[in-house]
Scaffold this motif. Sequence first.
Motif, PDB file in Angstrom:
ATOM      1  N   ARG A 289      33.177 -28.217  56.737  1.00  0.00           N
ATOM      2  CA  ARG A 289      32.477 -29.482  56.486  1.00  0.00           C
ATOM      3  C   ARG A 289      33.256 -30.415  55.565  1.00  0.00           C
ATOM      4  NH1 ARG A 289      26.168 -28.585  55.462  1.00  0.00           N
ATOM      5  NH2 ARG A 289      26.398 -30.844  55.220  1.00  0.00           N
ATOM      6  N   GLN A 290      34.364 -29.931  54.976  1.00  0.00           N
ATOM      7  CA  GLN A 290      35.275 -30.753  54.172  1.00  0.00           C
ATOM      8  C   GLN A 290      34.552 -31.615  53.129  1.00  0.00           C
ATOM      9  OE1 GLN A 290      37.656 -32.954  56.992  1.00  0.00           O
ATOM     10  NE2 GLN A 290      38.683 -31.108  57.718  1.00  0.00           N
ATOM     11  N   PRO A 291      33.991 -30.985  52.081  1.00  0.00           N
ATOM     12  CA  PRO A 291      33.319 -31.750  51.019  1.00  0.00           C
ATOM     13  C   PRO A 291      34.296 -32.701  50.321  1.00  0.00           C
ATOM     14  CG  PRO A 291      33.664 -29.454  50.368  1.00  0.00           C
ATOM     15  CD  PRO A 291      33.986 -29.533  51.814  1.00  0.00           C
ATOM     16  N   ARG A 292      33.766 -33.849  49.848  1.00  0.00           N
ATOM     17  CA  ARG A 292      34.612 -34.894  49.272  1.00  0.00           C
ATOM     18  C   ARG A 292      34.762 -34.777  47.761  1.00  0.00           C
ATOM     19  NH1 ARG A 292      31.085 -37.220  52.711  1.00  0.00           N
ATOM     20  NH2 ARG A 292      29.789 -37.967  50.979  1.00  0.00           N
ATOM     21  N   ASN A 293      33.740 -34.246  47.086  1.00  0.00           N
ATOM     22  CA  ASN A 293      33.783 -34.122  45.635  1.00  0.00           C
ATOM     23  C   ASN A 293      32.952 -32.910  45.223  1.00  0.00           C
ATOM     24  OD1 ASN A 293      30.957 -35.042  45.494  1.00  0.00           O
ATOM     25  ND2 ASN A 293      31.823 -37.060  46.022  1.00  0.00           N
ATOM     26  N   LEU A 294      32.874 -32.647  43.918  1.00  0.00           N
ATOM     27  CA  LEU A 294      32.204 -31.436  43.459  1.00  0.00           C
ATOM     28  C   LEU A 294      30.699 -31.463  43.704  1.00  0.00           C
ATOM     29  CD1 LEU A 294      34.117 -30.628  40.134  1.00  0.00           C
ATOM     30  CD2 LEU A 294      34.524 -29.773  42.456  1.00  0.00           C
ATOM     31  N   ASN A 295      30.089 -32.621  43.566  1.00  0.00           N
ATOM     32  CA  ASN A 295      28.649 -32.715  43.856  1.00  0.00           C
ATOM     33  C   ASN A 295      28.383 -32.475  45.338  1.00  0.00           C
ATOM     34  OD1 ASN A 295      27.884 -33.228  41.201  1.00  0.00           O
ATOM     35  ND2 ASN A 295      28.191 -35.442  41.419  1.00  0.00           N
ATOM     36  N   ASP A 296      29.270 -33.029  46.173  1.00  0.00           N
ATOM     37  CA  ASP A 296      29.162 -32.808  47.615  1.00  0.00           C
ATOM     38  C   ASP A 296      29.372 -31.330  47.931  1.00  0.00           C
ATOM     39  OD1 ASP A 296      28.775 -33.676  50.225  1.00  0.00           O
ATOM     40  OD2 ASP A 296      30.916 -33.974  50.583  1.00  0.00           O
ATOM     41  N   LEU A 297      30.305 -30.706  47.196  1.00  0.00           N
ATOM     42  CA  LEU A 297      30.582 -29.281  47.385  1.00  0.00           C
ATOM     43  C   LEU A 297      29.344 -28.440  47.067  1.00  0.00           C
ATOM     44  CD1 LEU A 297      32.524 -26.896  47.870  1.00  0.00           C
ATOM     45  CD2 LEU A 297      33.237 -27.107  45.472  1.00  0.00           C
ATOM     46  N   GLU A 298      28.682 -28.749  45.967  1.00  0.00           N
ATOM     47  CA  GLU A 298      27.470 -28.008  45.593  1.00  0.00           C
ATOM     48  C   GLU A 298      26.383 -28.161  46.657  1.00  0.00           C
ATOM     49  OE1 GLU A 298      24.022 -27.902  42.103  1.00  0.00           O
ATOM     50  OE2 GLU A 298      25.692 -29.327  41.964  1.00  0.00           O
ATOM     51  N   LYS A 299      26.183 -29.385  47.114  1.00  0.00           N
ATOM     52  CA  LYS A 299      25.148 -29.666  48.109  1.00  0.00           C
ATOM     53  C   LYS A 299      25.422 -28.903  49.408  1.00  0.00           C
ATOM     54  CE  LYS A 299      23.292 -33.608  50.755  1.00  0.00           C
ATOM     55  NZ  LYS A 299      23.996 -33.351  52.039  1.00  0.00           N
ATOM     56  N   ILE A 300      26.668 -28.937  49.865  1.00  0.00           N
ATOM     57  CA  ILE A 300      27.026 -28.264  51.118  1.00  0.00           C
ATOM     58  C   ILE A 300      26.916 -26.751  50.965  1.00  0.00           C
ATOM     59  CG2 ILE A 300      28.949 -27.796  52.690  1.00  0.00           C
ATOM     60  CD1 ILE A 300      29.821 -30.708  52.303  1.00  0.00           C
ATOM     61  N   CYS A 301      27.320 -26.229  49.802  1.00  0.00           N
ATOM     62  CA  CYS A 301      27.216 -24.782  49.563  1.00  0.00           C
ATOM     63  C   CYS A 301      25.768 -24.306  49.710  1.00  0.00           C
ATOM     64  CB  CYS A 301      27.724 -24.436  48.167  1.00  0.00           C
ATOM     65  SG  CYS A 301      29.526 -24.375  48.026  1.00  0.00           S
TER      66      CYS A 301
END
Length: 337
Positions: A289-301
């Motif tokens: 899903r290639q997260p863009r930033n750390l907040n996006d990373l947390e949400k996708i996780c």
Amino acid sequence: MAKTKELSKDVRDKIVDLHKAGMGYKTIAKQLGEKVTTVIRKWKKHKRTVNLPRPGAPCKISPRGVAMIMRTVRNQPRTTREDLVNDLKAAGTIVTKKTIGNTLRREGLKSCSARKVPLLKKAHIHARLKFANEHLNDSEDNWVKVLWSDETKMELFGINSTRRVWRRRNAAYDPKNTIPTVKHGGGNIMLWGCFSAKGTGQLHRIKGTMDGAMYRQILGENLLPSARALKMGRGWVFQHDNDPKHTAKATKEWLKKKHIKVLEWPSQSPDLNPIENLWRELKVRVAKRQPRNLNDLEKICKEEWDKIPPEMCANLVANYKKRLTSVIANKGFATKY
């Protein structure tokens, strides 16, 4: 392709005699049950059926030399080809590293990257064997009652950094064939999670440096709600490793106060914790899903963690005995799990 069996000289002579008598290839082959075309072609060319001298240089390494280098790599697998060249040179045989490599491959060995595993001391090995033997005959129902937990680090450009691509020879730097990188992997987040045979529990992002107090807070906010959501029922068992924050006196008292039974755990044993397989699954899903930033990373996780099918969790628990068997078979050392 498998090497075919050579025909004896008597059979070859019989083939030639039948051919001289006017019999065709197919008829001879049917009568003798053998392939005949090669034999007849070689007879026509060389006028004989015996084997000709084979081309190629003889092996420079004697059987004794092969036995010596095999003994060396068996005792010391990290031995380099250059070391083996020097060993043979000292014994009076001059060969190249390529010859060494060819010899080892003929003996069924190949050069592989060594697997990275936790450092295991004698006490760790003993504890792992003790755990495996004590629980080897536990029924699957026992493992269904376990709520497994662990922490992991998720990098923004984690698995993406090692992705492979299909490309042509001179297209290495085509933008489609490259992976953009940033210093320090673009940052990372720490996660705490748990699961049971019934599915995944809550996933919590750890902000800052976790100490004993923060760990107990994480358990209070996530462990018991996860146990209720997964309908663990009475008599469930909590698993966590022997990190000092987990084994601190205050943490033990907190768990005792909450009437939570803890599974005794051998140190340095990530291969015995099936949640490691789920962390790998999560990292693969997040990378796609290639997260863009750390907040996006947390949400996708968190989204992908909730999507992991309960069937996968149940399968990991159902096959737990195989992990214990592997530990015993490997005499307490690390396993493929």
